[in-house]
Design a protein around this motif. Structure first.
Motif, PDB file in Angstrom:
ATOM      1  N   GLN A 225     -37.964  62.716 -12.591  1.00 12.92           N
ATOM      2  CA  GLN A 225     -37.622  62.140 -11.279  1.00 12.92           C
ATOM      3  C   GLN A 225     -38.793  63.025  -9.918  1.00 12.92           C
ATOM      4  O   GLN A 225     -38.541  62.642  -9.217  1.00 12.92           O
ATOM      5  N   VAL A 226     -39.814  64.337 -10.788  1.00  8.96           N
ATOM      6  CA  VAL A 226     -39.983  64.148  -9.548  1.00  8.96           C
ATOM      7  C   VAL A 226     -41.672  64.806 -10.462  1.00  8.96           C
ATOM      8  O   VAL A 226     -43.032  65.178 -10.146  1.00  8.96           O
ATOM      9  N   ALA A 227     -41.614  63.140 -11.428  1.00  7.83           N
ATOM     10  CA  ALA A 227     -43.634  62.838 -11.870  1.00  7.83           C
ATOM     11  C   ALA A 227     -44.030  62.598 -11.207  1.00  7.83           C
ATOM     12  O   ALA A 227     -43.703  62.424  -9.868  1.00  7.83           O
ATOM     13  N   ALA A 228     -45.557  62.998 -11.107  1.00 14.38           N
ATOM     14  CA  ALA A 228     -46.178  62.668 -10.135  1.00 14.38           C
ATOM     15  C   ALA A 228     -46.003  61.409  -9.786  1.00 14.38           C
ATOM     16  O   ALA A 228     -46.695  60.692  -8.432  1.00 14.38           O
ATOM     17  N   LEU A 229     -46.050  60.471 -11.060  1.00 20.16           N
ATOM     18  CA  LEU A 229     -46.537  58.326 -11.114  1.00 20.16           C
ATOM     19  C   LEU A 229     -44.773  57.676 -11.210  1.00 20.16           C
ATOM     20  O   LEU A 229     -44.291  58.867 -11.924  1.00 20.16           O
ATOM     21  N   LEU A 230     -45.085  56.710 -11.054  1.00 19.28           N
ATOM     22  CA  LEU A 230     -43.535  56.594 -11.739  1.00 19.28           C
ATOM     23  C   LEU A 230     -43.431  55.291 -12.517  1.00 19.28           C
ATOM     24  O   LEU A 230     -44.624  54.274 -11.677  1.00 19.28           O
ATOM     25  N   HIS A 231     -43.675  54.832 -13.391  1.00 21.36           N
ATOM     26  CA  HIS A 231     -43.697  53.195 -13.633  1.00 21.36           C
ATOM     27  C   HIS A 231     -42.297  52.792 -14.337  1.00 21.36           C
ATOM     28  O   HIS A 231     -41.555  52.853 -14.867  1.00 21.36           O
ATOM     29  N   LEU A 232     -42.765  51.607 -13.916  1.00 20.15           N
ATOM     30  CA  LEU A 232     -41.046  50.812 -13.639  1.00 20.15           C
ATOM     31  C   LEU A 232     -41.439  49.669 -14.230  1.00 20.15           C
ATOM     32  O   LEU A 232     -42.405  48.551 -13.596  1.00 20.15           O
TER      33      LEU A 232
END
Length: 237
Positions: A225-232
Motif C-alpha cells: 500500500q505504500v509502494a512508490a508504484l502500483l501495478h494494476l
C-alpha cells in the motif's frame, strides 16, 4: 518486478504456448515489448517520442529475424489507439509509466479497454498517490512530506510536474470501462530512494535477496500500500 508480475498474470490467464497479440502503449525504449517478442508473442509498440523510438528501433534491429518479424513500432499517442487499431485487436495491453503524464486519464483508459479482446489483460503501472509522502519523509524532507498528504501532484526524477493515481480511484475506473481489477502489486517498496545509477548488490545472494524481499512486499499488505508504484491488472469482461 513488473516483468515477473506481467508473466504471472499471462500464465494465469492464457494457455501455455499461446501466441498473444500484445500492445505496449508508451513503450519507451521497448524493454517490455522486446522481452515479450522474444517470448514468442506478436507485439506492437506505440510511442510518440522520436528519440525513444530510435532507441527501440536500434535494439530491434540487433535481434534475430524471427524476433524482428514479431514486433512492429507505431509512432503515435496512447490516446490515438482507435485511429491505428480495431477494437478487440489485442489479448494484452500494457500501459506502464504513462498515466502520470495524462491530466485526465479516463478517455485514455476507455480507449485501451476497447483494444482488448474479451478476457484480455490490461496492465497499468502508475505512481501511487497514497504514498507520495513516503519518499520525502524517508529522505528527511518533513515539509515535503506534509505537503504530499493532500495532493496527487509531484515532481518526478526528470524534474517534471506530473500526477499520481490512487488505488481506489483506478479500481472504480477499471470497473467503469469493463475491465475490472483482478490483481494488483506494489513496486519499489524498499528501493524507491535508490539512485537511478546505483550499483547492484555484489555479495553472494544479495541481489536475489533484494528481489525476493521486494517481490514479497509487493504482494503483501500493508507493505504494497505504500509502494512508490502500483501495478494494476484488469481483465476485459
Amino acid at each position: 518486478m513488473v516483468s515477473r508480475q506481467v508473466d504471472e498474470q499471462i500464465a494465469g490467464r492464457f494457455p501455455v504456448g499461446q501466441r498473444l497479440r500484445v500492445l505496449d502503449v508508451g513503450m519507451g525504449q521497448g524493454t517490455q515489448a522486446l522481452r515479450l517478442a522474444r517470448a514468442g508473442h506478436a507485439v506492437t509498440g506505440i510511442e510518440r517520442e522520436s528519440k525513444l523510438i530510435a532507441v527501440a528501433q536500434e535494439a530491434l534491429a540487433a535481434e534475430p529475424e524471427g524476433i524482428r518479424g514479431r514486433m512492429r513500432i507505431v509512432e503515435g499517442d496512447g490516446r490515438d489507439t482507435g485511429v491505428h487499431f480495431l477494437p478487440g485487436s489485442f489479448d494484452v495491453v500494457l500501459c506502464h509509466g504513462v498515466l502520470m503524464y495524462v491530466e485526465e486519464p479516463d478517455a485514455l483508459l476507455a480507449g485501451l479497454a476497447r483494444m482488448l479482446a474479451p478476457g484480455g489483460l490490461l496492465s497499468l503501472l502508475v505512481r501511487n498517490g497514497d504514498a507520495l509522502a513516503m519518499r520525502a519523509g524517508l529522505a528527511g524532507d518533513w515539509a515535503g512530506a506534509l505537503g504530499a498528504f493532500d495532493t496527487t501532484a509531484y515532481r518526478n526524477r526528470l524534474g517534471l510536474e506530473v500526477r499520481a493515481d490512487r488505488l481506489g480511484t483506478l479500481t472504480d475506473a477499471l470497473a467503469g470501462i469493463g475491465a475490472p481489477l483482478r490483481a494488483w502489486y506494489g513496486v519499489r517498496v524498499f528501493t524507491d530512494l535508490a539512485a537511478d545509477d546505483a550499483a547492484l548488490p555484489e555479495g553472494d545472494g544479495d541481489l536475489d535477496a533484494l528481489l525476493a524481499a521486494e517481490e514479497r512486499a509487493g504482494r503483501t499488505d500493508p507493505y504494497r500500500q505504500v509502494a512508490a508504484l502500483l501495478h494494476l491488472c484488469g481483465v476485459r469482461g
